[in-house]
Design a protein around this motif. Structure first.
Motif, mmCIF file in Angstrom:
data_model
loop_
_atom_site.group_PDB
_atom_site.id
_atom_site.type_symbol
_atom_site.label_atom_id
_atom_site.label_comp_id
_atom_site.label_asym_id
_atom_site.label_seq_id
_atom_site.Cartn_x
_atom_site.Cartn_y
_atom_site.Cartn_z
ATOM 1 N N ASN A 1 41.672 44.098 44.649
ATOM 2 C CA ASN A 1 42.728 44.901 44.044
ATOM 3 C C ASN A 1 42.219 45.469 42.731
ATOM 4 O OD1 ASN A 1 45.096 45.154 42.025
ATOM 5 N ND2 ASN A 1 46.078 45.232 44.034
ATOM 6 N N LEU A 2 42.155 46.793 42.638
ATOM 7 C CA LEU A 2 41.557 47.420 41.452
ATOM 8 C C LEU A 2 42.387 47.200 40.190
ATOM 9 C CD1 LEU A 2 40.088 50.744 42.868
ATOM 10 C CD2 LEU A 2 38.827 48.856 41.833
ATOM 11 N N GLY A 3 43.695 46.970 40.342
ATOM 12 C CA GLY A 3 44.508 46.671 39.165
ATOM 13 C C GLY A 3 44.088 45.363 38.524
ATOM 14 N N VAL B 1 41.601 48.290 47.748
ATOM 15 C CA VAL B 1 40.617 49.101 48.461
ATOM 16 C C VAL B 1 39.858 48.249 49.475
ATOM 17 C CG1 VAL B 1 40.350 50.758 46.601
ATOM 18 C CG2 VAL B 1 38.920 48.712 46.625
ATOM 19 N N SER B 2 39.302 48.910 50.464
ATOM 20 C CA SER B 2 38.583 48.212 51.539
ATOM 21 C C SER B 2 37.102 48.083 51.214
ATOM 22 C CB SER B 2 38.772 48.956 52.869
ATOM 23 O OG SER B 2 38.348 50.299 52.734
ATOM 24 N N VAL B 3 36.841 47.508 50.041
ATOM 25 C CA VAL B 3 35.467 47.204 49.619
ATOM 26 C C VAL B 3 35.456 45.737 49.215
ATOM 27 C CG1 VAL B 3 33.622 47.746 47.985
ATOM 28 C CG2 VAL B 3 35.159 49.556 48.759
ATOM 29 N N LEU C 1 32.681 45.281 44.497
ATOM 30 C CA LEU C 1 33.461 45.924 43.439
ATOM 31 C C LEU C 1 33.059 45.388 42.069
ATOM 32 C CD1 LEU C 1 37.055 46.031 45.002
ATOM 33 C CD2 LEU C 1 35.641 47.997 44.404
ATOM 34 N N ARG C 2 32.961 44.070 41.959
ATOM 35 C CA ARG C 2 32.627 43.463 40.666
ATOM 36 C C ARG C 2 31.236 43.854 40.199
ATOM 37 N NH1 ARG C 2 35.084 37.892 39.408
ATOM 38 N NH2 ARG C 2 32.934 37.336 38.986
ATOM 39 N N LYS C 3 30.315 44.005 41.153
ATOM 40 C CA LYS C 3 28.941 44.348 40.810
ATOM 41 C C LYS C 3 28.851 45.741 40.183
ATOM 42 C CE LYS C 3 26.096 43.014 43.927
ATOM 43 N NZ LYS C 3 25.287 42.960 45.188
#
Length: 367
Positions: free
Chosen positions: A52-54, A245-247, A252-254
């Motif tokens: 979750n990008l939030g 998002v579907s990643v 994402l963190r990287k």
């Protein structure tokens, strides 16, 4: 894949996933024993681990803020599951690694609640095991369904006499003050607001984005949203998206800054955004895009929007019902905001947070 093959492969797949997950928790725990004894530290607990990008934007902003404000400290990040796990001796190793002047920061977000997850359990554990440690609860939404859970959290956290509790909306603030009479409790905006005003885009704008959640917090059905989009199609084209998002979270963190800046850039290409996501609202403001907020099943999004009154009145609107979206949207499209977005929250809150932390902790020590 054939259902029978799926059924056969599921148990060994689950065992493999669990094995590597346990290895990860064990490694995080055992690394505590390798920390050099002579360094000042900030322990950042409960870091976001999903896609979750939030939530990841909060993690990103907290990490940057810690590095900026405590450059002489080593930042040690630990997940909530590592903290509450009893299997690998976390508490004993953490107790040995922790020095009296080390700081503990908890992940911000919707984590002081009894709807699921491990964060509330983590808060209670650390507060009761280390009541004399300086602790900062980064801005929280507070929401308890069951009164016994509320009382349990209140009893535990009130033992942490040097805790600063930040609530990120008015209702959470009122609940936190009632729950934690022995703590320093302050109303404080979500840290992702510190990015508002940092970016300026000159993207050509077209279409309207619906950034809508797909979980238990959503108030309006998919059919209601679809009908609203059909209604708006008479005068503007719309698209549908979400902040989940579907990643993979590890990916994402990287490359988190890249993914966040890509979504800000994407949001800057819309004429307006309609959302029931709290961070959908904030991302819109970071992108300089007007936003219309839809209600959810709880207070988080609507009361969170109160921060923007008198600051971004030409960019933030609240729709009491889906029927209110059309007239608000027509108004935005006819008179889009022209000025650049001000960095109000960074200037008035996050540049001052370290001072608030120090004064709150000092005040507790003097009592």
């Amino acid at each position: 894949m054939h259902p029978l093959i799926k059924k056969i492969l599921r148990p060994p797949y689950r065992m493999t996933v669990d094995f590597f997950h346990d290895c990860h928790i064990r490694r995080q725990t055992k690394n505590l024993a390798k920390l050099p004894p002579d360094k000042k530290r900030v322990f950042y607990l409960g870091v976001a681990m999903h896609s979750n990008l939030g939530d990841l934007a909060q993690y990103y902003c907290i990490g940057k803020w810690l590095k900026t404000n405590y450059p002489e400290h080593e930042i040690v990040e630990l997940e909530a599951e590592t903290v509450v796990s009893r299997r690998f001796g976390f508490l004993e190793l953490f107790r040995k690694a922790l020095k009296p002047d080390d700081l503990i920061f908890f992940q911000s977000g919707y984590t002081t609640q009894d709807l699921g997850g491990l964060h509330d359990e983590m808060h209670r554990l650390i507060a009761t095991e280390f009541p004399e440690q300086p602790i900062v609860m980064m801005p929280q939404t507070v929401f308890f369904v069951h009164e016994e859970n509320r009382r349990r959290t209140a009893l535990a956290c009130n033992q942490a006499r040097k805790m600063l509790f930040l609530a990120r909306d008015r209702i959470s603030f009122e609940q936190a003050k009632a729950m934690f009479p022995d703590l320093a409790v302050h109303l404080y905006p979500d840290i992702v607001t510190s990015l508002i005003g940092k970016y300026h885009f000159d993207s050509p704008r077209e279409k309207v984005l619906f950034c809508c959640r797909n979980d238990g917090e959503k108030k309006y059905t998919d059919e209601e949203i679809a009908n609203l989009r059909k209604k708006l199609a008479a005068f503007v084209e719309t698209e549908l998206s979400d902040t989940t998002v579907s990643v993979r979270a590890s990916e994402l963190r990287k490359h988190l800054q890249h993914y966040l800046e890509e979504i800000f850039k994407r949001y800057s290409r819309y004429r307006a955004i309609v959302t029931d996501r709290y961070h959908g609202t904030i991302f819109s403001l970071i992108a300089g895009t007007p936003v219309i907020i839809l209600k959810t099943t709880d207070h988080k999004v609507i009361t969170g929007a109160e921060w923007f009154r008198g600051v971004y009145d030409d960019r933030v609107y609240t729709a009491e019902t889906p029927d209110d979206v059309e007239p608000i949207l027509r108004k935005i499209l006819q008179n889009p905001p022209q000025s650049k977005t001000d960095n109000y929250f960074e200037r008035n809150y996050y540049q001052k947070l370290k001072g608030l932390i120090e004064s709150s902790i000092l005040a507790k020590e003097e009592k």
